[in-house]
Write a protein that holds these residues in place. Structure first.
Motif, PDB file in Angstrom:
ATOM      1  N   ASP A 136       0.712  -1.168  -0.096  1.00 31.74           N
ATOM      2  CA  ASP A 136      -0.082  -0.080   0.091  1.00 31.74           C
ATOM      3  C   ASP A 136       0.870   1.230  -0.124  1.00 31.74           C
ATOM      4  OD1 ASP A 136      -2.256   1.565   0.009  1.00 31.74           O
ATOM      5  OD2 ASP A 136      -2.410   1.466   2.025  1.00 31.74           O
ATOM      6  N   GLY A 137       0.583   2.240  -1.086  1.00 26.95           N
ATOM      7  CA  GLY A 137       1.422   3.526  -1.072  1.00 26.95           C
ATOM      8  C   GLY A 137       2.538   3.176  -1.919  1.00 26.95           C
ATOM      9  N   GLY A 138       3.152   1.867  -2.062  1.00 25.54           N
ATOM     10  CA  GLY A 138       4.365   1.734  -2.923  1.00 25.54           C
ATOM     11  C   GLY A 138       4.200   1.023  -4.193  1.00 25.54           C
ATOM     12  N   THR A 139       4.954   0.207  -4.674  1.00 23.16           N
ATOM     13  CA  THR A 139       4.780  -0.673  -5.796  1.00 23.16           C
ATOM     14  C   THR A 139       4.657  -2.106  -5.682  1.00 23.16           C
ATOM     15  OG1 THR A 139       6.239   0.907  -6.984  1.00 23.16           O
ATOM     16  CG2 THR A 139       6.155  -1.073  -7.970  1.00 23.16           C
ATOM     17  N   LEU A 140       4.068  -2.785  -6.419  1.00 20.45           N
ATOM     18  CA  LEU A 140       3.956  -4.278  -6.241  1.00 20.45           C
ATOM     19  C   LEU A 140       4.180  -4.933  -7.811  1.00 20.45           C
ATOM     20  CD1 LEU A 140       2.576  -6.781  -4.869  1.00 20.45           C
ATOM     21  CD2 LEU A 140       0.588  -6.352  -5.764  1.00 20.45           C
ATOM     22  N   PHE A 141       5.205  -5.792  -7.690  1.00 17.80           N
ATOM     23  CA  PHE A 141       5.736  -6.432  -8.650  1.00 17.80           C
ATOM     24  C   PHE A 141       5.368  -7.622  -8.731  1.00 17.80           C
ATOM     25  CE2 PHE A 141       9.414  -8.397 -10.632  1.00 17.80           C
ATOM     26  CZ  PHE A 141       9.251  -8.145 -12.100  1.00 17.80           C
ATOM     27  N   LEU A 142       4.461  -8.110 -10.016  1.00 20.74           N
ATOM     28  CA  LEU A 142       4.306  -9.257 -10.259  1.00 20.74           C
ATOM     29  C   LEU A 142       4.851  -9.904 -11.305  1.00 20.74           C
ATOM     30  CD1 LEU A 142       0.191  -8.666 -10.129  1.00 20.74           C
ATOM     31  CD2 LEU A 142       1.527  -9.049  -8.412  1.00 20.74           C
ATOM     32  N   ASP A 143       5.869 -10.745 -10.881  1.00 18.74           N
ATOM     33  CA  ASP A 143       6.667 -11.322 -11.963  1.00 18.74           C
ATOM     34  C   ASP A 143       6.030 -12.489 -12.596  1.00 18.74           C
ATOM     35  OD1 ASP A 143       8.775 -11.993 -13.577  1.00 18.74           O
ATOM     36  OD2 ASP A 143       9.998 -12.507 -11.865  1.00 18.74           O
TER      37      ASP A 143
ATOM     38  N   PHE B 153     -11.000  -4.110   2.408  1.00 17.45           N
ATOM     39  CA  PHE B 153      -9.769  -3.189   2.509  1.00 17.45           C
ATOM     40  C   PHE B 153      -9.468  -2.597   1.196  1.00 17.45           C
ATOM     41  CE2 PHE B 153      -9.217  -6.583   5.566  1.00 17.45           C
ATOM     42  CZ  PHE B 153      -8.515  -5.871   6.618  1.00 17.45           C
ATOM     43  N   ARG B 154      -8.639  -1.551   1.077  1.00 12.60           N
ATOM     44  CA  ARG B 154      -8.352  -0.908   0.007  1.00 12.60           C
ATOM     45  C   ARG B 154      -6.668  -0.810   0.138  1.00 12.60           C
ATOM     46  NH1 ARG B 154     -11.694   1.626  -3.332  1.00 12.60           N
ATOM     47  NH2 ARG B 154     -10.058   3.095  -4.024  1.00 12.60           N
ATOM     48  N   ALA B 155      -6.097  -0.725  -1.159  1.00 11.61           N
ATOM     49  CA  ALA B 155      -4.650  -0.502  -1.223  1.00 11.61           C
ATOM     50  C   ALA B 155      -4.409   0.381  -2.461  1.00 11.61           C
ATOM     51  CB  ALA B 155      -4.176  -2.024  -1.444  1.00 11.61           C
ATOM     52  N   ASN B 156      -3.579   1.182  -2.409  1.00  8.64           N
ATOM     53  CA  ASN B 156      -3.223   2.105  -3.420  1.00  8.64           C
ATOM     54  C   ASN B 156      -1.877   1.786  -3.938  1.00  8.64           C
ATOM     55  OD1 ASN B 156      -2.343   4.119  -5.090  1.00  8.64           O
ATOM     56  ND2 ASN B 156      -2.769   5.622  -3.707  1.00  8.64           N
ATOM     57  N   VAL B 157      -1.794   0.875  -4.912  1.00  6.78           N
ATOM     58  CA  VAL B 157      -0.255   0.356  -5.594  1.00  6.78           C
ATOM     59  C   VAL B 157      -0.108   0.898  -6.833  1.00  6.78           C
ATOM     60  CG1 VAL B 157      -0.399  -1.572  -3.658  1.00  6.78           C
ATOM     61  CG2 VAL B 157      -1.171  -1.946  -6.076  1.00  6.78           C
ATOM     62  N   ARG B 158       1.300   0.863  -6.995  1.00  7.44           N
ATOM     63  CA  ARG B 158       1.531   1.006  -8.481  1.00  7.44           C
ATOM     64  C   ARG B 158       1.933  -0.469  -9.016  1.00  7.44           C
ATOM     65  NH1 ARG B 158       6.456   4.586 -11.010  1.00  7.44           N
ATOM     66  NH2 ARG B 158       5.960   4.553 -13.173  1.00  7.44           N
ATOM     67  N   LEU B 159       1.332  -0.928 -10.033  1.00  8.84           N
ATOM     68  CA  LEU B 159       1.457  -2.405 -10.499  1.00  8.84           C
ATOM     69  C   LEU B 159       2.351  -2.314 -11.535  1.00  8.84           C
ATOM     70  CD1 LEU B 159       0.358  -5.280  -9.373  1.00  8.84           C
ATOM     71  CD2 LEU B 159      -1.297  -4.868 -11.543  1.00  8.84           C
ATOM     72  N   VAL B 160       3.453  -3.109 -11.397  1.00 12.24           N
ATOM     73  CA  VAL B 160       4.483  -3.603 -12.601  1.00 12.24           C
ATOM     74  C   VAL B 160       4.304  -4.875 -12.471  1.00 12.24           C
ATOM     75  CG1 VAL B 160       6.750  -3.267 -13.115  1.00 12.24           C
ATOM     76  CG2 VAL B 160       5.826  -1.511 -11.889  1.00 12.24           C
ATOM     77  N   SER B 161       4.297  -5.215 -13.690  1.00 11.96           N
ATOM     78  CA  SER B 161       4.242  -6.914 -14.155  1.00 11.96           C
ATOM     79  C   SER B 161       5.088  -7.052 -15.230  1.00 11.96           C
ATOM     80  CB  SER B 161       2.999  -7.161 -14.352  1.00 11.96           C
ATOM     81  OG  SER B 161       2.322  -6.393 -15.581  1.00 11.96           O
ATOM     82  N   ALA B 162       5.535  -8.553 -15.344  1.00  7.37           N
ATOM     83  CA  ALA B 162       6.642  -8.874 -16.153  1.00  7.37           C
ATOM     84  C   ALA B 162       6.267 -10.393 -16.703  1.00  7.37           C
ATOM     85  CB  ALA B 162       8.205  -8.958 -15.636  1.00  7.37           C
ATOM     86  N   THR B 163       6.625 -10.507 -17.907  1.00  8.70           N
ATOM     87  CA  THR B 163       6.219 -11.986 -18.424  1.00  8.70           C
ATOM     88  C   THR B 163       7.220 -12.377 -19.667  1.00  8.70           C
ATOM     89  OG1 THR B 163       4.509 -13.327 -19.357  1.00  8.70           O
ATOM     90  CG2 THR B 163       4.398 -11.050 -19.975  1.00  8.70           C
ATOM     91  N   ASN B 164       7.327 -13.764 -19.491  1.00 12.10           N
ATOM     92  CA  ASN B 164       8.069 -14.146 -20.815  1.00 12.10           C
ATOM     93  C   ASN B 164       6.833 -14.786 -21.818  1.00 12.10           C
ATOM     94  OD1 ASN B 164      10.590 -13.732 -20.263  1.00 12.10           O
ATOM     95  ND2 ASN B 164      10.765 -15.240 -18.547  1.00 12.10           N
ATOM     96  N   SER B 165       5.789 -14.663 -21.594  1.00 12.04           N
ATOM     97  CA  SER B 165       4.631 -15.244 -22.420  1.00 12.04           C
ATOM     98  C   SER B 165       4.251 -14.418 -23.478  1.00 12.04           C
ATOM     99  CB  SER B 165       3.564 -15.687 -21.407  1.00 12.04           C
ATOM    100  OG  SER B 165       3.856 -16.650 -20.675  1.00 12.04           O
ATOM    101  N   ASP B 166       3.528 -14.729 -24.502  1.00 12.56           N
ATOM    102  CA  ASP B 166       3.136 -14.064 -25.551  1.00 12.56           C
ATOM    103  C   ASP B 166       1.650 -14.076 -25.005  1.00 12.56           C
ATOM    104  OD1 ASP B 166       1.787 -13.091 -27.699  1.00 12.56           O
ATOM    105  OD2 ASP B 166       2.772 -14.204 -29.221  1.00 12.56           O
ATOM    106  N   LEU B 167       1.303 -12.920 -24.453  1.00 18.22           N
ATOM    107  CA  LEU B 167      -0.085 -12.834 -23.620  1.00 18.22           C
ATOM    108  C   LEU B 167      -1.144 -12.562 -24.631  1.00 18.22           C
ATOM    109  CD1 LEU B 167       0.434 -10.510 -20.388  1.00 18.22           C
ATOM    110  CD2 LEU B 167       0.488 -13.218 -20.710  1.00 18.22           C
TER     111      LEU B 167
END
Length: 264
Positions: free
Chosen positions: A57-64, A95-109
């Motif tokens: 919350d308030g920061g960055t969530l990285f979803l690899d 609950f509420r969360a204010n996050v900056r979401l960054v994600s990464a993938t090797n897949s062809d989404l």
């Protein structure tokens, strides 16, 4: 590394950076890991626990490895991204969360969407800004910079008096194919720090020679070719066996039989 850099130069730099490997979460604990749980929600839930969204919350969530989210869980992720709201497992409190979401993938989404394995609306939500990061072998100007960065980290970690790389080591770093990308470079530099007998790392200390040459396919047996392709595909997929099996057109059971057969 890119996600951490984005966080460090953002207005959220003073808040948490939380990273989660989506490919490493068993489906049974997926919701608990991301959204948290309350005491007694399931066996072994002995205390309330915050999930990754709440911690970030308030920061960055990285979803690899975002492409590995089970289809059954994608709607829950989508709802939280859209509204910022979620419930802990076993609780009706929102609950509420204010996050900056960054994600990464090797897949062809887009291909995963076409195959019905990834929700198109989730892809649209994730794909606000897309950064394509070429493999390390296609940006060789980064190799020495990254190697020096990792060298500083490992010299401090192991309390070694190493000052740098000699020219043979730099040539080995520049000439290697890096199938494991930045992660493999990090491990190679760590190996060099541990193995170097003096104040500089030499090419033999890095241990790259055995993996630098690509075998000639016409000189290989069918079994050797198959083992080589499996190794290369696993490296490209960062060790993700499910993704490697899909790329090779094998069932999971057939893929694991081959891993056992070739001692991989």
């Amino acid at each position: 590394l890119v996600a951490q850099a984005l966080h460090a130069v953002s207005a959220r730099a003073g808040k948490p950076f939380i990273s989660v490997n989506m490919g490493g979460l068993p489906e049974g604990v997926f919701e608990s890991e991301l959204f948290g749980h309350v005491r007694g929600a399931f066996t072994d839930a002995k205390a309330d626990r915050a999930g990754r969204f709440e911690l970030a919350d308030g920061g960055t969530l990285f979803l690899d490895e975002i492409g590995n989210i089970p289809l059954s869980q994608q709607a829950k992720i989508l709802r939280t991204i859209e509204t910022g709201e979620f419930e802990r497992v076993g609780s009706s409190r929102t609950f509420r969360a204010n996050v900056r979401l960054v994600s990464a993938t090797n897949s062809d989404l887009p291909a995963e969407v076409a195959a019905g394995k990834f929700r198109q609306d989730l892809l649209f939500r994730l794909n606000t800004i897309q950064l394509h990061l070429p493999p390390l072998r296609e940006r060789r100007e980064d190799i020495e910079l990254l190697a020096q960065h990792f060298l500083k980290q490992h010299v401090a970690r192991y309390n070694k008096a190493i000052t740098g790389f000699d020219e043979s080591a730099l040539d080995a770093l520049r000439g290697y194919g890096w199938p494991g990308n930045v992660r493999e470079l990090d491990h190679a530099v760590e190996r060099g720090v541990l193995m170097a007998p003096g104040k500089v790392i030499r090419a033999p200390d890095l241990g790259l020679a055995a993996g630098s040459a690509t075998p000639r396919i016409e000189e290989m047996s069918i079994e050797e070719v198959e083992a080589f392709l499996i190794k290369k595909t696993l490296a490209r997929c960062n060790g993700n066996a499910r993704q490697a099996a899909e790329e090779l057109g094998l069932s999971r059971s057939a893929f694991y039989r081959r891993l056992e057969k070739y001692g991989l």
